[in-house]
Design an enzyme around this catalytic site. Sequence first.
Site, PDB file in Angstrom:
ATOM      1  N   LEU A  18     -72.300  10.503 -92.920  1.00  0.00           N
ATOM      2  CA  LEU A  18     -71.170   9.614 -92.685  1.00  0.00           C
ATOM      3  C   LEU A  18     -70.149   9.798 -93.809  1.00  0.00           C
ATOM      4  O   LEU A  18     -70.454   9.576 -94.976  1.00  0.00           O
ATOM      5  CB  LEU A  18     -71.637   8.147 -92.663  1.00  0.00           C
ATOM      6  CG  LEU A  18     -70.525   7.114 -92.411  1.00  0.00           C
ATOM      7  CD1 LEU A  18     -70.022   7.195 -90.955  1.00  0.00           C
ATOM      8  CD2 LEU A  18     -70.996   5.702 -92.726  1.00  0.00           C
ATOM      9  N   GLY A  19     -68.937  10.227 -93.438  1.00  0.00           N
ATOM     10  CA  GLY A  19     -67.856  10.323 -94.421  1.00  0.00           C
ATOM     11  C   GLY A  19     -67.258   8.938 -94.621  1.00  0.00           C
ATOM     12  O   GLY A  19     -67.176   8.153 -93.684  1.00  0.00           O
ATOM     13  N   TRP A  21     -64.330   8.425 -96.905  1.00  0.00           N
ATOM     14  CA  TRP A  21     -62.986   8.429 -97.487  1.00  0.00           C
ATOM     15  C   TRP A  21     -62.035   7.709 -96.533  1.00  0.00           C
ATOM     16  O   TRP A  21     -62.104   7.930 -95.320  1.00  0.00           O
ATOM     17  CB  TRP A  21     -62.501   9.873 -97.721  1.00  0.00           C
ATOM     18  CG  TRP A  21     -61.092   9.916 -98.249  1.00  0.00           C
ATOM     19  CD1 TRP A  21     -60.647   9.368 -99.420  1.00  0.00           C
ATOM     20  CD2 TRP A  21     -59.958  10.521 -97.623  1.00  0.00           C
ATOM     21  NE1 TRP A  21     -59.299   9.613 -99.546  1.00  0.00           N
ATOM     22  CE2 TRP A  21     -58.844  10.308 -98.479  1.00  0.00           C
ATOM     23  CE3 TRP A  21     -59.774  11.237 -96.430  1.00  0.00           C
ATOM     24  CZ2 TRP A  21     -57.575  10.779 -98.168  1.00  0.00           C
ATOM     25  CZ3 TRP A  21     -58.506  11.701 -96.129  1.00  0.00           C
ATOM     26  CH2 TRP A  21     -57.420  11.470 -96.997  1.00  0.00           C
ATOM     27  N   ASP A  44     -71.753  10.117 -97.566  1.00  0.00           N
ATOM     28  CA  ASP A  44     -70.904  10.779 -98.546  1.00  0.00           C
ATOM     29  C   ASP A  44     -69.862   9.797 -99.077  1.00  0.00           C
ATOM     30  O   ASP A  44     -69.058   9.270 -98.317  1.00  0.00           O
ATOM     31  CB  ASP A  44     -70.190  11.966 -97.900  1.00  0.00           C
ATOM     32  CG  ASP A  44     -69.342  12.717 -98.911  1.00  0.00           C
ATOM     33  OD1 ASP A  44     -69.906  13.618 -99.582  1.00  0.00           O
ATOM     34  OD2 ASP A  44     -68.146  12.400 -99.062  1.00  0.00           O
ATOM     35  N   TYR A  49     -63.314   6.629-103.950  1.00  0.00           N
ATOM     36  CA  TYR A  49     -63.133   5.953-102.652  1.00  0.00           C
ATOM     37  C   TYR A  49     -63.236   4.430-102.782  1.00  0.00           C
ATOM     38  O   TYR A  49     -62.967   3.718-101.814  1.00  0.00           O
ATOM     39  CB  TYR A  49     -64.148   6.443-101.598  1.00  0.00           C
ATOM     40  CG  TYR A  49     -64.177   7.927-101.329  1.00  0.00           C
ATOM     41  CD1 TYR A  49     -63.146   8.768-101.746  1.00  0.00           C
ATOM     42  CD2 TYR A  49     -65.235   8.506-100.625  1.00  0.00           C
ATOM     43  CE1 TYR A  49     -63.181  10.141-101.491  1.00  0.00           C
ATOM     44  CE2 TYR A  49     -65.272   9.865-100.367  1.00  0.00           C
ATOM     45  CZ  TYR A  49     -64.256  10.680-100.808  1.00  0.00           C
ATOM     46  OH  TYR A  49     -64.314  12.021-100.553  1.00  0.00           O
ATOM     47  N   LYS A  78     -69.247  11.367-106.296  1.00  0.00           N
ATOM     48  CA  LYS A  78     -68.463  12.390-107.009  1.00  0.00           C
ATOM     49  C   LYS A  78     -67.783  11.840-108.255  1.00  0.00           C
ATOM     50  O   LYS A  78     -67.347  10.686-108.275  1.00  0.00           O
ATOM     51  CB  LYS A  78     -67.388  12.964-106.064  1.00  0.00           C
ATOM     52  CG  LYS A  78     -67.931  13.310-104.685  1.00  0.00           C
ATOM     53  CD  LYS A  78     -66.900  13.929-103.751  1.00  0.00           C
ATOM     54  CE  LYS A  78     -67.419  14.004-102.330  1.00  0.00           C
ATOM     55  NZ  LYS A  78     -67.130  12.826-101.507  1.00  0.00           N
ATOM     56  N   HIS A 111     -65.544  16.634-108.343  1.00  0.00           N
ATOM     57  CA  HIS A 111     -64.718  16.382-107.156  1.00  0.00           C
ATOM     58  C   HIS A 111     -63.489  17.273-107.041  1.00  0.00           C
ATOM     59  O   HIS A 111     -63.125  17.703-105.942  1.00  0.00           O
ATOM     60  CB  HIS A 111     -64.316  14.895-107.164  1.00  0.00           C
ATOM     61  CG  HIS A 111     -63.903  14.335-105.849  1.00  0.00           C
ATOM     62  ND1 HIS A 111     -63.881  12.989-105.591  1.00  0.00           N
ATOM     63  CD2 HIS A 111     -63.481  14.910-104.709  1.00  0.00           C
ATOM     64  CE1 HIS A 111     -63.474  12.767-104.345  1.00  0.00           C
ATOM     65  NE2 HIS A 111     -63.215  13.923-103.786  1.00  0.00           N
ATOM     66  N   ASN A 163     -63.647  21.347-103.677  1.00  0.00           N
ATOM     67  CA  ASN A 163     -62.251  21.782-103.821  1.00  0.00           C
ATOM     68  C   ASN A 163     -62.050  22.863-104.883  1.00  0.00           C
ATOM     69  O   ASN A 163     -60.954  22.998-105.434  1.00  0.00           O
ATOM     70  CB  ASN A 163     -61.344  20.575-104.143  1.00  0.00           C
ATOM     71  CG  ASN A 163     -61.412  19.500-103.071  1.00  0.00           C
ATOM     72  OD1 ASN A 163     -61.212  19.800-101.894  1.00  0.00           O
ATOM     73  ND2 ASN A 163     -61.723  18.270-103.450  1.00  0.00           N
ATOM     74  N   LYS A 271     -65.725  11.137 -90.881  1.00  0.00           N
ATOM     75  CA  LYS A 271     -65.524   9.719 -91.187  1.00  0.00           C
ATOM     76  C   LYS A 271     -65.213   8.983 -89.899  1.00  0.00           C
ATOM     77  O   LYS A 271     -64.419   9.449 -89.084  1.00  0.00           O
ATOM     78  CB  LYS A 271     -64.362   9.555 -92.167  1.00  0.00           C
ATOM     79  CG  LYS A 271     -63.981   8.110 -92.472  1.00  0.00           C
ATOM     80  CD  LYS A 271     -62.808   7.616 -91.641  1.00  0.00           C
ATOM     81  CE  LYS A 271     -62.592   6.102 -91.765  1.00  0.00           C
ATOM     82  NZ  LYS A 271     -61.473   5.642 -90.906  1.00  0.00           N
ATOM     83  N   SER A 272     -65.855   7.847 -89.698  1.00  0.00           N
ATOM     84  CA  SER A 272     -65.396   6.953 -88.645  1.00  0.00           C
ATOM     85  C   SER A 272     -65.750   5.526 -89.013  1.00  0.00           C
ATOM     86  O   SER A 272     -66.756   5.272 -89.669  1.00  0.00           O
ATOM     87  CB  SER A 272     -66.006   7.305 -87.291  1.00  0.00           C
ATOM     88  OG  SER A 272     -65.508   6.366 -86.337  1.00  0.00           O
ATOM     89  N   ARG A 277     -67.603   5.856 -81.976  1.00  0.00           N
ATOM     90  CA  ARG A 277     -67.376   7.199 -82.531  1.00  0.00           C
ATOM     91  C   ARG A 277     -68.436   7.550 -83.571  1.00  0.00           C
ATOM     92  O   ARG A 277     -68.855   8.698 -83.684  1.00  0.00           O
ATOM     93  CB  ARG A 277     -65.960   7.297 -83.095  1.00  0.00           C
ATOM     94  CG  ARG A 277     -64.909   7.237 -81.983  1.00  0.00           C
ATOM     95  CD  ARG A 277     -63.539   7.661 -82.449  1.00  0.00           C
ATOM     96  NE  ARG A 277     -62.850   6.650 -83.232  1.00  0.00           N
ATOM     97  CZ  ARG A 277     -62.108   5.664 -82.721  1.00  0.00           C
ATOM     98  NH1 ARG A 277     -61.950   5.574 -81.409  1.00  0.00           N
ATOM     99  NH2 ARG A 277     -61.515   4.792 -83.502  1.00  0.00           N
TER     100      ARG A 277
END
Length: 329
Positions: A18-19, A21, A44, A49, A78, A111, A163, A271-272, A277
């Site tokens: 599960l995202g 952000w 995550d 965040y 992160k 991060h 990144n 992410k949701s 969803r």
Amino acid sequence: LPNSIALQSGQKIPLVGLGTWQAKSEEVKAALEEALKAGYRHIDTAFNYTNEETIGNVLKEWMDAGKIKRNDIFITTKLPHFGNRPSDVPKYLKKSLQRLQLDYVDLYLFHHPFAFLPDSSGEVPAEENGNWVLDKGTDHLAIWKALEEQVDAGKAKGIGLSNFNISQIDRIIKNSRIPPVVLQVELHAYFQQKEIRHYCKEQGITVIAYSPLGSPGAKAHFMKKYNYSPDKFPDVLGTPAVSELAFKYKKTPAQILLRHLVQSGIPVIPKSANPDRIKQNFEIFDFDLSDSEMTQLDALDQGENGRIFDFLCWKGVQDHPEYPFQKIS
Ligand code: A2P
């Protein structure tokens, strides 16, 4: 752990996480409960965040109720970009662990390769004239050493990067005692990161896909806050080839996009905040795309043109010596 793959460290990571952000704190509570009910065991988050505390409260409730055990779940957080100094590593990981109410995280990620200065609270970047203040003295190798020490101390089971570009990763690998186990990057049908995936495969690093749906939610946010052009946000979910496959398999476009990545061995963290969803993003293990369908989806890649997150919304970031991407004049 269900539907998971092994990392180079021997840890197992569930393919769908599960995202969180852009998930507001009050949203995260309901989203995480829904996700845990649906079977998610991988979450995550990041110091940046600002939702670690909410996540920690839900996890504690579930653990206290005996519904999950610590080693049933895989938690990533992160180091913030304003904590990219060796002495800040133990400090920020400690804060994250306190907020998450955990003794260790499964993954602690570096991060961003560039850095800003923190303000006096240490909670957010320092601002000058409305912009964050760059800290150009970022020393990747010294920070990595501090991250390795957190593994030694048992505070992180694995450490990784997010990144970073190939030469930055390569330099860390060549100078590390504990190699990065994962690289988390933007990765979706229009931006498939083929070069970095090839490199990571050779090095035994697992690539994790953030924004696997092309981050439709970021569009409004970035256009409003940073005056981004709508052209920057391709409609990955609306791609006709994806809709056709969705129709064929009685799945949604999102499920096709996620299946394509997962079937390529890439963990995804969509992410949701919406219960339906959240559920549907996890229901991608009951069908297979054929080889030719995988090839068809592979061909949607637009290379560098497909990149959404170049961080240029952070004024001056290209002037940092560790800015990871192609500079745009
Ligand atoms: P919402 O939270 O309202 O569901 P990404 O992970 O690529 O950044 O995408 C996240 C965005 O995509 C969020 O705005 C989220 O909105 C939306 N989203 C998540 N899952 C789905 C889905 N299955 N179908 C359509 N949109 C989705």
